[in-house]
Write an enzyme that holds these catalytic residues in place. Structure first.
Site, PDB file in Angstrom:
ATOM      1  N   GLU A 216       0.757  -1.204  -0.118  1.00  0.00           N
ATOM      2  CA  GLU A 216       0.058  -0.071  -0.111  1.00  0.00           C
ATOM      3  C   GLU A 216       0.937   1.297   0.078  1.00  0.00           C
ATOM      4  OE1 GLU A 216      -0.407  -2.460   2.136  1.00  0.00           O
ATOM      5  OE2 GLU A 216      -2.402  -2.944   2.559  1.00  0.00           O
ATOM      6  N   HIS A 387     -25.510   7.719  20.728  1.00  0.00           N
ATOM      7  CA  HIS A 387     -26.696   7.914  19.744  1.00  0.00           C
ATOM      8  C   HIS A 387     -26.537   6.915  18.576  1.00  0.00           C
ATOM      9  CE1 HIS A 387     -28.348  11.710  21.417  1.00  0.00           C
ATOM     10  NE2 HIS A 387     -26.999  11.921  21.585  1.00  0.00           N
TER      11      HIS A 387
END
Ligand code: F6P
Length: 542
Positions: A216, A387
């Site tokens: 990479e 949340h």
């Protein structure tokens, strides 16, 4: 093998802990608090400006003693000394484990193969500081004489997550007029999207790779150089590309002059490398002084881990609690919940540190283990996570021990926001511990009790958590936090009787990808199971 091998389940204490588990689960956390108002003081530790409250855990003095006995039976102290002394404790790779040496100012000698490594460490740090100073003051300019305004760190895993997490964590300390960007993914979008905003005349690339072989990083680095050469000339590359690596030969072969290379050593593991030259991007982003304060904080925690008795040792206590829940309560995951937007990448960083280190199923004798090792570590910043996944923390079927983290001093003027943030953090630890009984639901619903709905509003509670409270998130306290978790991971690896510093588990996929790559273009035929073969064929037919 510098580390001794001992199956923790064969210790006297393991059986005692199994028996003790039956006793401890008879009483709820809430009951323990009701019976002992001093509990929060009994089960708390302080190091410098960091407080660890571990009282909301299923433990008594007896539990703690048994866990400490386990650590002793597994030779934790002896092995800890072996690490700090530079013994070859990374046996499977034949190396010492000395990331702690990188931040050592308080000792004058740490030897590896008979050589004191501290002078080279300090020399490299000075070289980094001098380079950073030249970039900041403009005495080193881009090829057209313009000041460097953007740094792109190209690296992956330990050569990306640590620097990125710290750079984001120290946002208030960012150097004005200089932005650091991080490109890690081989997905070309990562590089292309980043470069789209940049000007080659004012961009510096830091190619960060311990091995300088990672596909990479090398592919991204080559594409970045190609992008640069669309404007600059070959002999301008030296002004815009530097390398951080242990592999001078491959750096030179890539075309970066080794005078533009910052080195570190094979006894620094990738996921433990942010305090080495891998931290160059951090230093560029926040300045040499703040980078050194980060190292100072790390050393405070190193000395604490090395010297504090086990019962007062913060990383040891965190590690033992993890073992208590993982091996005796059957908890498979742990959540890390920093109530700090700047620490949003801290869970991802620790995910690599912890899971790449302790995700092992073979012990130090090469024999499959019969017990659980590394937990699945995950998490996210509060209050956002409240949340999203907190529902499961409160009412799911799994027990998930949590580490909450907040600072008393905000890094902004919005005191109201900070009070709400901290109130939420503390409230979550209370809610997890106390829960809400059916009777309480009835009380709260008063006359409007709907018997069919009431059970859904019950929280069984009795769910454990630690709370870490900092005075302020700054370079020093962040350094302490990082080292705290590094040593937690080390302690657990010792007790689980595994080698925490290799990562052979990442290899197989890489080897197979190398084989599949030429098959995607039809260069060579493949020989695979039907699923793999079909996926390759469908991709080729696109
Ligand atoms: O994913 C495996 C790994 O070797 C990590 O341990 C390491 O942090 C990462 O790859 C990057 O390696 P390098 O710094 O050598 O490019």
């Amino acid at each position: 093998m510098a580390l001794t091998s001992k199956d923790p389940t064969s210790t006297k204490t393991w059986q005692k802990l199994l028996d003790h588990y039956q006793v401890i689960t008879q009483k709820t956390l809430l009951k323990r608090f009701q019976e002992d108002p001093e509990r929060c003081h009994r089960y708390a530790l302080e190091v410098d400006d960091i407080l660890l409250d571990f009282s909301k855990n299923h433990l008594t003095d007896e539990t703690l003693q048994l866990l400490l006995d386990l650590a002793e039976e597994c030779n934790l102290e002896e092995n800890r000394q072996a690490m700090f002394a530079g013994k070859e404790i990374n046996h499977t790779e034949g190396r010492a484990v000395l990331h702690t040496a990188l931040r050592t100012q308080q000792k004058s000698e740490i030897t590896v193969d008979g050589k004191n490594v501290l002078p080279s460490i300090h020399q490299e740090l000075d070289k980094m500081s001098a380079f950073v100073e030249q970039i900041h003051t403009g005495s080193k300019l881009g090829y057209t004489g313009k000041k460097i305004t953007d740094v792109v760190n190209i690296g992956i895993g330990g050569s990306d997550l640590g620097p990125m997490m710290v750079y984001e964590g120290l946002r208030p300390y960012h150097i004005a007029d200089l932005q650091v960007h991080f490109v890690s993914n081989i997905d070309g979008s990562h590089l292309v999207d980043t470069l789209a905003r940049l000007d080659p005349e004012t961009t510096l690339f830091v190619i960060a790779s311990k091995t300088f072989t990672t596909i990479e990083t090398m592919t991204n680095a080559r594409s970045a150089r190609k992008w640069f050469l669309e404007s600059g000339q070959k002999n301008d590359v030296a002004k815009h590309f530097v390398a951080v690596s242990t592999n001078g030969k491959l750096v030179a072969e890539f075309g970066i002059d080794t005078s533009n290379m910052f080195q570190f050593w094979d006894w620094v593991g990738g996921r433990y490398s942010l305090s080495s030259a891998i931290g160059l991007s951090i230093m560029l982003g926040v300045g040499s002084q703040h980078f050194r304060a980060l190292l100072e904080g790390m050393e405070v925690m190193d000395r604490h881990f090395e010297e504090a008795p086990l019962e007062k040792n913060m990383p040891v206590i965190l590690a033992l609690l993890g073992i208590w829940y993982g091996n005796f309560f059957g908890a498979q995951t742990e959540a890390l919940l920093p109530y700090d937007q700047h620490l949003q990448h801290f869970p991802a960083y620790l995910q690599q540190a912890s899971m790449e280190s302790n995700g092992k199923c073979v012990d130090r004798d090469g024999v499959p283990v019969s017990y659980q090792t590394g937990a699945i570590l995950w998490g996210g910043a509060g209050t956002n996570s409240q949340h999203s996944f907190f529902q499961l923390l409160h009412q799911g079927t799994e027990i998930i021990p949590c580490d909450f983290l907040f600072s008393t001093e905000p890094l902004h003027e919005l005191q109201e926001h900070h009070d709400i943030l901290v109130a939420n953090c503390i409230a979550q630890t209370e809610a997890l511990m106390k829960g809400r009984s059916l009777a309480e639901v009835h009380n709260e619903m008063e006359d409007q009790v709907d018997e069919t709905i009431a059970p859904f509003k019950v929280f069984e509670g009795n769910r454990p958590s630690n709370t870490l409270m900092l005075r302020k998130l700054d370079p020093r306290s962040l350094g302490m936090l990082i080292a705290l978790y590094e040593h937690k991971i080390f302690t657990q690896g010792i007790i689980w009787n595994i080698y925490s510093f290799d990562q052979f588990g990442v290899e197989l996929g890489k080897v197979l990808a190398k084989k599949i790559l030429p098959e995607l273009s039809g260069e060579v035929p493949g020989n695979h199971d039907s699923s793999t073969a079909n996926l390759i064929n469908r991709y080729r037919a696109k």
